[in-house]
Scaffold this motif. Structure first.
Motif, PDB file in Angstrom:
ATOM      1  N   VAL A  98     -32.644   6.637 -26.019  1.00 30.68           N
ATOM      2  CA  VAL A  98     -32.727   7.299 -24.724  1.00 30.68           C
ATOM      3  C   VAL A  98     -31.379   7.951 -24.448  1.00 30.68           C
ATOM      4  O   VAL A  98     -30.342   7.272 -24.421  1.00 30.68           O
ATOM      5  CB  VAL A  98     -33.087   6.300 -23.610  1.00 30.68           C
ATOM      6  CG1 VAL A  98     -33.133   7.002 -22.262  1.00 30.68           C
ATOM      7  CG2 VAL A  98     -34.424   5.645 -23.907  1.00 30.68           C
ATOM      8  N   GLN A  99     -31.383   9.260 -24.268  1.00 30.83           N
ATOM      9  CA  GLN A  99     -30.162  10.020 -24.000  1.00 30.83           C
ATOM     10  C   GLN A  99     -30.018  10.255 -22.499  1.00 30.83           C
ATOM     11  O   GLN A  99     -30.975  10.628 -21.829  1.00 30.83           O
ATOM     12  CB  GLN A  99     -30.186  11.368 -24.717  1.00 30.83           C
ATOM     13  CG  GLN A  99     -30.353  11.279 -26.214  1.00 30.83           C
ATOM     14  CD  GLN A  99     -30.543  12.650 -26.836  1.00 30.83           C
ATOM     15  OE1 GLN A  99     -30.573  13.661 -26.139  1.00 30.83           O
ATOM     16  NE2 GLN A  99     -30.674  12.678 -28.151  1.00 30.83           N
ATOM     17  N   HIS A 100     -28.816  10.042 -21.981  1.00 30.74           N
ATOM     18  CA  HIS A 100     -28.492  10.310 -20.586  1.00 30.74           C
ATOM     19  C   HIS A 100     -27.409  11.384 -20.559  1.00 30.74           C
ATOM     20  O   HIS A 100     -26.282  11.138 -20.988  1.00 30.74           O
ATOM     21  CB  HIS A 100     -28.002   9.051 -19.882  1.00 30.74           C
ATOM     22  CG  HIS A 100     -29.003   7.936 -19.858  1.00 30.74           C
ATOM     23  ND1 HIS A 100     -29.891   7.737 -18.829  1.00 30.74           N
ATOM     24  CD2 HIS A 100     -29.266   6.955 -20.764  1.00 30.74           C
ATOM     25  CE1 HIS A 100     -30.648   6.699 -19.071  1.00 30.74           C
ATOM     26  NE2 HIS A 100     -30.304   6.197 -20.258  1.00 30.74           N
ATOM     27  N   ILE A 101     -27.769  12.581 -20.065  1.00 30.09           N
ATOM     28  CA  ILE A 101     -26.818  13.688 -19.989  1.00 30.09           C
ATOM     29  C   ILE A 101     -26.380  13.838 -18.538  1.00 30.09           C
ATOM     30  O   ILE A 101     -27.187  14.192 -17.671  1.00 30.09           O
ATOM     31  CB  ILE A 101     -27.430  15.005 -20.499  1.00 30.09           C
ATOM     32  CG1 ILE A 101     -27.953  14.833 -21.927  1.00 30.09           C
ATOM     33  CG2 ILE A 101     -26.413  16.125 -20.429  1.00 30.09           C
ATOM     34  CD1 ILE A 101     -29.428  14.637 -22.028  1.00 30.09           C
ATOM     35  N   SER A 102     -25.109  13.550 -18.255  1.00 31.80           N
ATOM     36  CA  SER A 102     -24.588  13.633 -16.898  1.00 31.80           C
ATOM     37  C   SER A 102     -24.431  15.087 -16.487  1.00 31.80           C
ATOM     38  O   SER A 102     -23.820  15.885 -17.213  1.00 31.80           O
ATOM     39  CB  SER A 102     -23.241  12.911 -16.791  1.00 31.80           C
ATOM     40  OG  SER A 102     -22.661  13.120 -15.521  1.00 31.80           O
ATOM     41  N   LEU A 103     -24.961  15.420 -15.321  1.00 35.19           N
ATOM     42  CA  LEU A 103     -24.806  16.768 -14.785  1.00 35.19           C
ATOM     43  C   LEU A 103     -23.507  16.931 -14.006  1.00 35.19           C
ATOM     44  O   LEU A 103     -23.229  18.015 -13.486  1.00 35.19           O
ATOM     45  CB  LEU A 103     -25.994  17.121 -13.881  1.00 35.19           C
ATOM     46  CG  LEU A 103     -27.347  17.219 -14.576  1.00 35.19           C
ATOM     47  CD1 LEU A 103     -28.447  17.483 -13.562  1.00 35.19           C
ATOM     48  CD2 LEU A 103     -27.330  18.309 -15.643  1.00 35.19           C
ATOM     49  N   ILE A 104     -22.712  15.861 -13.924  1.00 33.65           N
ATOM     50  CA  ILE A 104     -21.404  15.939 -13.269  1.00 33.65           C
ATOM     51  C   ILE A 104     -20.311  16.186 -14.305  1.00 33.65           C
ATOM     52  O   ILE A 104     -19.482  17.095 -14.163  1.00 33.65           O
ATOM     53  CB  ILE A 104     -21.113  14.656 -12.475  1.00 33.65           C
ATOM     54  CG1 ILE A 104     -22.242  14.382 -11.484  1.00 33.65           C
ATOM     55  CG2 ILE A 104     -19.776  14.765 -11.755  1.00 33.65           C
ATOM     56  CD1 ILE A 104     -22.423  15.448 -10.434  1.00 33.65           C
ATOM     57  N   THR A 105     -20.321  15.380 -15.368  1.00 42.05           N
ATOM     58  CA  THR A 105     -19.274  15.490 -16.387  1.00 42.05           C
ATOM     59  C   THR A 105     -19.752  16.142 -17.674  1.00 42.05           C
ATOM     60  O   THR A 105     -18.931  16.601 -18.468  1.00 42.05           O
ATOM     61  CB  THR A 105     -18.727  14.094 -16.710  1.00 42.05           C
ATOM     62  OG1 THR A 105     -19.785  13.289 -17.252  1.00 42.05           O
ATOM     63  CG2 THR A 105     -18.189  13.427 -15.443  1.00 42.05           C
ATOM     64  N   GLY A 106     -21.054  16.144 -17.923  1.00 40.14           N
ATOM     65  CA  GLY A 106     -21.576  16.675 -19.175  1.00 40.14           C
ATOM     66  C   GLY A 106     -21.566  15.672 -20.307  1.00 40.14           C
ATOM     67  O   GLY A 106     -21.936  16.011 -21.433  1.00 40.14           O
ATOM     68  N   GLU A 107     -21.168  14.437 -20.058  1.00 38.79           N
ATOM     69  CA  GLU A 107     -21.120  13.425 -21.098  1.00 38.79           C
ATOM     70  C   GLU A 107     -22.524  12.924 -21.429  1.00 38.79           C
ATOM     71  O   GLU A 107     -23.404  12.873 -20.575  1.00 38.79           O
ATOM     72  CB  GLU A 107     -20.239  12.253 -20.652  1.00 38.79           C
ATOM     73  CG  GLU A 107     -18.787  12.640 -20.442  1.00 38.79           C
ATOM     74  CD  GLU A 107     -17.952  11.447 -20.011  1.00 38.79           C
ATOM     75  OE1 GLU A 107     -18.559  10.365 -19.789  1.00 38.79           O
ATOM     76  OE2 GLU A 107     -16.728  11.593 -19.885  1.00 38.79           O
ATOM     77  N   ILE A 108     -22.696  12.545 -22.697  1.00 42.53           N
ATOM     78  CA  ILE A 108     -23.986  12.035 -23.178  1.00 42.53           C
ATOM     79  C   ILE A 108     -23.813  10.582 -23.563  1.00 42.53           C
ATOM     80  O   ILE A 108     -22.956  10.243 -24.384  1.00 42.53           O
ATOM     81  CB  ILE A 108     -24.500  12.847 -24.379  1.00 42.53           C
ATOM     82  CG1 ILE A 108     -24.690  14.321 -23.994  1.00 42.53           C
ATOM     83  CG2 ILE A 108     -25.809  12.271 -24.896  1.00 42.53           C
ATOM     84  CD1 ILE A 108     -25.138  15.184 -25.140  1.00 42.53           C
ATOM     85  N   THR A 109     -24.607   9.723 -22.959  1.00 41.69           N
ATOM     86  CA  THR A 109     -24.637   8.313 -23.327  1.00 41.69           C
ATOM     87  C   THR A 109     -26.005   7.987 -23.899  1.00 41.69           C
ATOM     88  O   THR A 109     -27.004   8.599 -23.528  1.00 41.69           O
ATOM     89  CB  THR A 109     -24.341   7.412 -22.112  1.00 41.69           C
ATOM     90  OG1 THR A 109     -25.296   7.696 -21.086  1.00 41.69           O
ATOM     91  CG2 THR A 109     -22.948   7.669 -21.576  1.00 41.69           C
TER      92      THR A 109
END
Length: 850
Positions: free
Chosen positions: A386-397
């Motif tokens: 499961v990929q989480h792409i932050s719309l604040i920082t752009g980081e992918i966890t």
């Protein structure tokens, strides 16, 4: 003379000269107060006598009976009344001589007064003076006319004068008597004046509220155009979102821009798709199309095949690339997704400042708060992440969960000569990104399919014809039987050609079946982390049943077709077409083994066997597993809490009415299972049920067919998006009845009892709720000359429109309706604003709400 006692009793009598030498005694008949001193003082003032003689005291009783002019012999002589200080002569006028006439009062000796003698007023050791009428009250003022001492209680009756007589004298002499604020009449007058002012104020406020409500109901609450901006050219795709109190960010075709609604022009604009970048790809597509034409002509012998031009292919590519752009806003972070990448554009300048490359193999991208979530298949093809792409920082966890492979699939892959290719196919099946090669292939396939469709009639869906029949004109309804007959003939020819050319689908192989079963395992985001849901087919059991009524014994085509029975004929022909396509539905009653596994070694794995297509619905505090007509509640530590039976298969499990149909849910929660307070709401194909979250006891059930979503207001009331269809719509789901129209419906339900508070038929489904404001939308692109509209079988041109309604949450009535004769490309609600993107204009509507 007229006097008034302190209690309010009034006494009137005539003053005679003998009263100057014969004092009288006046006792109030109501309260028994002795007013003799005051009366004799007033008589002496009236007759101009300064002192009182020693004469018997008599009692005054109002009467009309004549009395003798002298007192009877039995009257005792009373003690002389103390002399009162003389009043200045300039304030008094000597009365004229009074002739002795028949007296108007009768003097009678008082029995008690005969044995007593009036005593002088007691002296005060402190030198204070007390009122003669109210001995316990200290004198505070003297009458401005006669100088008589008065206490506060005396002044409360007549103010700065001692009696109405002095008041009349003051008026006669033109004396200016001040107003005593504590006078009872003044206080009463002020009180009534205050009451009057309050009443007038309340009336004025009520009138203002009624007027304001009338203005608000008829005009004030309606949406007003708060901002509008027109583009120089039209676009076929676009999005718009509110990014701040006064900022709009839009995608208009290939143009990205930010608008400050306080300014007439955009702050900045950026063109995201360059037509020149597709020149090489377009040329390759044309070359591929020419090769496909040669092969098609060789196989079929037909020459009706046109190769598109390079400019035409470039137009298609630009349109496809533009349509694939997606706008994501999080605060002042502006992101645009295109294919396998996300690009952030600077808030102030619009320049790209960061690009995030999405890992290959991801699918199911969706928004969740301030991040984008999607699932990725690992390189080995056996695990999902499961990929989480932050719309604040752009980081992918990432959160990885292993995905086991069934032994049956492993054996097939091991024994298959194409094991390597099968593994690659599994991984490729998960890829949803569009590379340039895929784009060329898509364009070529599109051109090939379009040219082949010229020689074959497209399959006609009788259900869609039935849905559009209600909006047809009278002429269109008359021509409907002829058009249907022609379409049926072409459809039969197309089916025969398809069978001759061998285009009938081949049954899947055992390996393909195994891959499909393994592909059903999915990783789902939940409140406490990702959950892996696995379903393994144990026994295939597909049951078909008849979904249409038997044809009529006497056909409507036996007689003459006229305007009177044209709809009946059309109805029969459409049902006959439906029978040719298939009158049965297939219900999946197969046995499945389902497994729910959570991240972390401490959580046990839950496994069970169910009948019917299973599905997992992660909720806030529990998870619901549905299969057929069964719902199972699991805690977040995978303990089974309860099991409940539904009346019909759960909506979303096997489709609304058919296993092949797909259904989307719109509402506060993703259906068909929603957690609301201490209840779990589940809707199946024909009802909505509320279960206790802990025990699973059914609280109530509401029959309703076609539920597509639930909404909740601030008070917890439930609003159901549903239809007016009945149970026959489920039993005979393929039956067509042009005379029976199914309408959309909104139902407000009491969450405690399940009782219907109100229902509104014909209203489109709820699209947005803010506080207690309900909004519904209805839009159609029509059949405009640009080819964007939906054509009708009757050839009638349908106008484009958008209709937004606000529904009263109290009674379900329409508060207002906003209609425009054009269809928006995108529409968003945010609290009391509506953002609309049209083909040539961006617009914001503002709604003033109470």
């Amino acid at each position: 003379m007229k006097i008034q006692c302190a209690c309010g009793t009034k006494v009137a009598f005539d003053v005679t000269p003998e009263m100057a030498v014969n004092p009288v005694q006046c006792v109030c008949p109501s309260c028994g107060t002795d007013n003799s001193a005051m009366v004799n003082q007033l008589i002496r003032q009236e007759l101009g006598v300064s002192s009182a003689p020693s004469v018997p005291v008599a009692q005054i009783i109002p009467t009309a009976t004549p009395v003798p002019s002298a007192p009877p012999p039995s009257v005792r002589i009373a003690t002389p009344i103390p002399t009162v200080a003389p009043v200045p002569t300039e304030q008094l006028v000597a009365p004229a001589p009074v002739a002795i006439t028949k007296p108007a009062i009768r003097m009678v000796t008082h029995a008690a007064a005969a044995n007593t003698v009036a005593a002088p007023a007691p002296s005060d050791p402190l030198g204070r003076e007390f009122c003669t009428k109210h001995p316990q009250k200290e004198v505070v003022h003297k009458c401005l006319v006669c100088g008589k001492a008065m206490c506060p209680e005396c002044m409360s009756l007549f103010g700065y004068v001692c009696s109405p007589l002095c008041r009349n004298k003051a008026d006669t002499r033109g004396m200016d008597i001040p107003v005593y604020e504590l006078q009872k009449s003044i206080i009463e007058r002020k009180r009534w004046r205050k009451i009057g002012l309050i009443g007038c104020s309340i009336g004025a406020v009520v009138a203002l509220l009624v007027g304001f409500w009338g203005w608000y109901a008829w005009w004030g609450c309606r949406p007003k155009v708060a901002y509008t901006f027109k583009f120089p050219e039209k676009a076929k795709s676009g999005e718009v979102q509110l990014a701040g109190p006064n900022d709009l960010v839009y995608l208009h075709g290939a143009e990205l821009g930010r608008i400050d609604m306080k300014r007439p022009t955009p702050v900045w604009t950026v063109v995201l798709v360059d037509r020149k970048n597709f020149a090489a790809q377009a040329e390759q597509a044309v070359v591929a199309a020419k090769k496909a034409k040669d092969k098609y002509v060789d196989e079929t012998g037909e020459t009706d095949f046109r190769v598109p031009s390079v400019d035409g292919v470039m137009d298609d590519m630009v349109e496809m690339a533009t349509a694939s752009l997606r706008l994501h806003i999080a605060g002042q972070n502006v992101w645009v997704g295109s294919g396998d990448s996300l690009t952030r554009y600077d808030w102030q300048s619009g320049k790209p400042d960061k690009t995030v490359k999405l890992p290959d193999g991801g699918y199911g991208l969706h928004r969740k708060g301030d991040e984008l979530v999607r699932t990725e298949l690992a390189d080995d093809g056996l695990n999902e992440t499961v990929q989480h792409i932050s719309l604040i920082t752009g980081e992918i966890t990432k959160e990885t969960t292993s995905k086991p492979v069934p032994e049956k699939l492993i054996a097939l892959l091991t024994n298959s000569p194409a094991a390597t290719g099968a593994k690659s196919a599994v991984a490729a099946n998960k890829s949803r990104t569009k590379t340039s090669t895929n784009l060329i292939a898509a364009v070529t396939a599109k051109v090939t399919a379009a040219n082949k469709a010229r020689s074959l009639s497209a399959e006609l869906d009788p259900q869609k014809i039935a849905d559009n029949a209600g909006s047809m004109s009278y002429a269109g309804k008359l021509a409907l039987p002829v058009l249907i007959a022609n379409a049926r003939n072409q459809q039969r020819i197309a089916a025969e050609l398809a069978e001759q050319n061998g285009r009938a689908p081949s049954p899947p192989t055992e390996l393909e079946k195994a891959i499909d079963e393994w592909d059903a395992t999915q990783v789902m985001p939940a409140a406490d982390g990702p959950v892996m849901f696995t379903k393994i087919l144990l026994e295939r059991k597909l049951v078909s049943r008849e979904a249409m009524k038997a044809p009529p014994k006497k056909s409507a085509l036996d007689g003459n077709v006229s305007a009177a029975n044209s709809m009946e004929v059309a109805n029969e022909m459409l049902n006959e077409m439906q029978r040719e396509r298939g009158s049965k539905v297939v219900e999946d009653q197969s046995r499945y083994q389902v497994t729910v596994k959570r991240a972390g070694s401490g959580t046990p794995v839950w496994t069970s066997e169910v009948a019917g297509p299973p599905a997992l619905h992660p909720l806030k505090t529990v998870d619901i597993v549905t299969a057929g007509t069964t719902a199972i509640a699991l805690s977040h530590d995978n303990k089974e809490l309860w099991k409940a039976a539904m009346n019909y298969p759960v909506a979303g499990g096997s489709g609304a009415f058919d296993v092949d149909e797909e259904q989307t849910f719109i509402g506060d929660g993703i259906g068909p299972c929603v957690e609301h307070g201490d209840a779990i709401l589940i809707f199946d194909q024909g009802s909505l049920a509320a279960f206790d979250r802990v025990t699973g006891n059914a609280r109530w059930r509401l029959p309703s067919v076609g539920i597509s979503g639930l909404w909740f207001d601030q008070k917890g009331a439930i609003y159901v998006n549903t239809t007016t269809a009945g149970p026959d719509s489920i039993r005979y789901s393929k039956q067509i009845d042009l005379g029976k129209q199914t309408l959309s419906q909104i139902i407000k339900v009491d969450p405690k009892t399940g009782k219907t508070i109100w229902s509104r038929e014909g209203a489109k489904h709820i699209a947005y709720m803010w506080k207690n404001n309900i909004y519904t939308t209805d839009a159609s692109p029509g059949s405009d000359p640009d080819g964007e509209g939906l054509g009708t079988i009757s050839g009638v041109v349908e106008p484009a429109f958008v209709r937004i309604r606000r529904i009263d949450a109290g009674n379900g009535s329409v508060v207002w309706e906003h209609t425009e004769k054009r269809c928006p490309l995108d529409m968003h609600f945010h609290e009391n604003t509506i953002q609309l993107m049209f083909r040539k204009e961006v617009q914001q509507l503002k709604i003033w709400t109470l």
